[in-house]
Design a protein around this motif. Structure first.
Motif, PDB file in Angstrom:
ATOM      1  N   HIS A 141      39.400  43.874  44.846  1.00  0.00           N
ATOM      2  CA  HIS A 141      38.709  42.995  43.903  1.00  0.00           C
ATOM      3  C   HIS A 141      38.162  41.754  44.612  1.00  0.00           C
ATOM      4  O   HIS A 141      37.119  41.213  44.215  1.00  0.00           O
ATOM      5  CB  HIS A 141      39.643  42.619  42.762  1.00  0.00           C
ATOM      6  CG  HIS A 141      40.037  43.796  41.921  1.00  0.00           C
ATOM      7  ND1 HIS A 141      39.121  44.505  41.172  1.00  0.00           N
ATOM      8  CD2 HIS A 141      41.235  44.415  41.735  1.00  0.00           C
ATOM      9  CE1 HIS A 141      39.736  45.497  40.550  1.00  0.00           C
ATOM     10  NE2 HIS A 141      41.011  45.463  40.879  1.00  0.00           N
ATOM     11  N   LEU A 173      37.873  42.368  36.186  1.00  0.00           N
ATOM     12  CA  LEU A 173      38.231  42.106  37.566  1.00  0.00           C
ATOM     13  C   LEU A 173      37.004  42.403  38.431  1.00  0.00           C
ATOM     14  O   LEU A 173      36.235  43.335  38.130  1.00  0.00           O
ATOM     15  CB  LEU A 173      39.410  42.970  37.995  1.00  0.00           C
ATOM     16  CG  LEU A 173      40.786  42.469  37.533  1.00  0.00           C
ATOM     17  CD1 LEU A 173      41.837  43.553  37.717  1.00  0.00           C
ATOM     18  CD2 LEU A 173      41.190  41.205  38.286  1.00  0.00           C
ATOM     19  N   GLY A 179      36.192  43.836  41.285  1.00  0.00           N
ATOM     20  CA  GLY A 179      35.911  45.178  41.794  1.00  0.00           C
ATOM     21  C   GLY A 179      35.421  46.107  40.706  1.00  0.00           C
ATOM     22  O   GLY A 179      34.527  46.938  40.922  1.00  0.00           O
TER      23      GLY A 179
END
Length: 267
Positions: free
Chosen positions: A160, A191, A193
């Motif tokens: 992330h 998040l 990512g």
């Protein structure tokens, strides 16, 4: 570097592979953060992060408030009734029903494309940011890199952190963009990512902006769809799509609360 290591590295380079990068050393306090950043920058560059992202990493600061929040997530230990009371479930449902009625066409278009009912999207939106009322006050890059540096869950947060730096590269966020204490961003607190992987341009303006409600909610529906949401299947505990809600947040009380509120909004 020992001779055997040099030979292995030379062979990898001759075959077109990047040389291995030593993992950055994690830490449990602010003391080693500045020394950690250059080492993590090597990992980030090897993962494809460009100069804008690397500059954001260099300017990141150790987020003490993030560590404090990570050590004190009491609400997820509440009973379901207590959790829903503390999180304002009745208010979310009441406001959510009004939003569904007011913007019926928008939510119908999301369901037609992704198969996810309005109630689920609205419940997540209400739970995460009170429908965009508060999207965080902490630097996304500083928070997510601090959690990656922290030894507790480095492996979980590292992708992330890379995602956040790549979002800086694309211009989706900057080094000063604010989000939640764990680096979550936008209307539904992705998040980084996941934002990078599942973000979609919902309003057709040519960019993905998680601080734009249309993009954020379309991205949320896309996340759920990509995680296996089945059109028309149930989403209460024990039903097929409840397993997909689990992919959004790992806390059992959160998952159950979303399913219950969504059913009340859709009902």
């Amino acid at each position: 570097m020992r001779p055997t290591q040099r030979l292995a590295t030379a062979l990898m380079l001759s075959m077109g592979f990047a040389a291995p990068v030593a993992a950055a050393q994690c830490g449990n306090n602010a003391g080693g953060f500045d020394a950690w950043k250059p080492a993590f920058a090597q990992e980030a560059a090897a993962a494809g992060v460009g100069q804008r992202g690397l500059d954001a990493l260099a300017n990141a600061r150790y987020a003490s408030s993030t560590i404090a929040a990570d050590r004190n997530q009491k609400s997820f230990n509440y009973s379901l009734d207590k959790f829903m009371q503390v999180r304002g479930a009745d208010t979310i449902v009441a406001r959510g029903r009004k939003r569904k009625s007011r913007d019926a066409g928008f939510y119908q278009s999301l369901e037609a494309r992704y198969g996810v009912p309005a109630g689920v999207i609205i419940a997540i939106h209400g739970m995460e940011t009170a429908f965009g009322g508060f999207m965080g006050d902490t630097s996304v890059v500083s928070a997510i890199t601090t959690l990656t540096y922290d030894c507790r869950r480095s492996d979980f947060f590292a992708p992330h952190a890379i995602g956040a730096l790549k979002l800086v590269d694309t211009g989706a966020i900057s080094g000063s963009t604010k989000g939640a204490k764990h680096g979550e961003l936008g209307h539904t607190q992705f998040l980084p990512g996941n934002a990078l992987r599942y973000g979609v341009d919902g309003n057709g303006d040519g960019r993905v902006d998680f601080y734009n409600q249309t993009d954020a909610l379309a991205s949320t529906a896309n996340f759920l769809r990509q995680k296996g949401w089945q059109t028309g299947a149930g989403y209460q505990e024990g039903q097929t799509n409840f397993n997909v809600i689990k992919q959004w947040n790992a806390a059992g009380v959160y998952q159950k609360a979303i399913a219950i509120m969504a059913a009340r909004i859709d009902g």
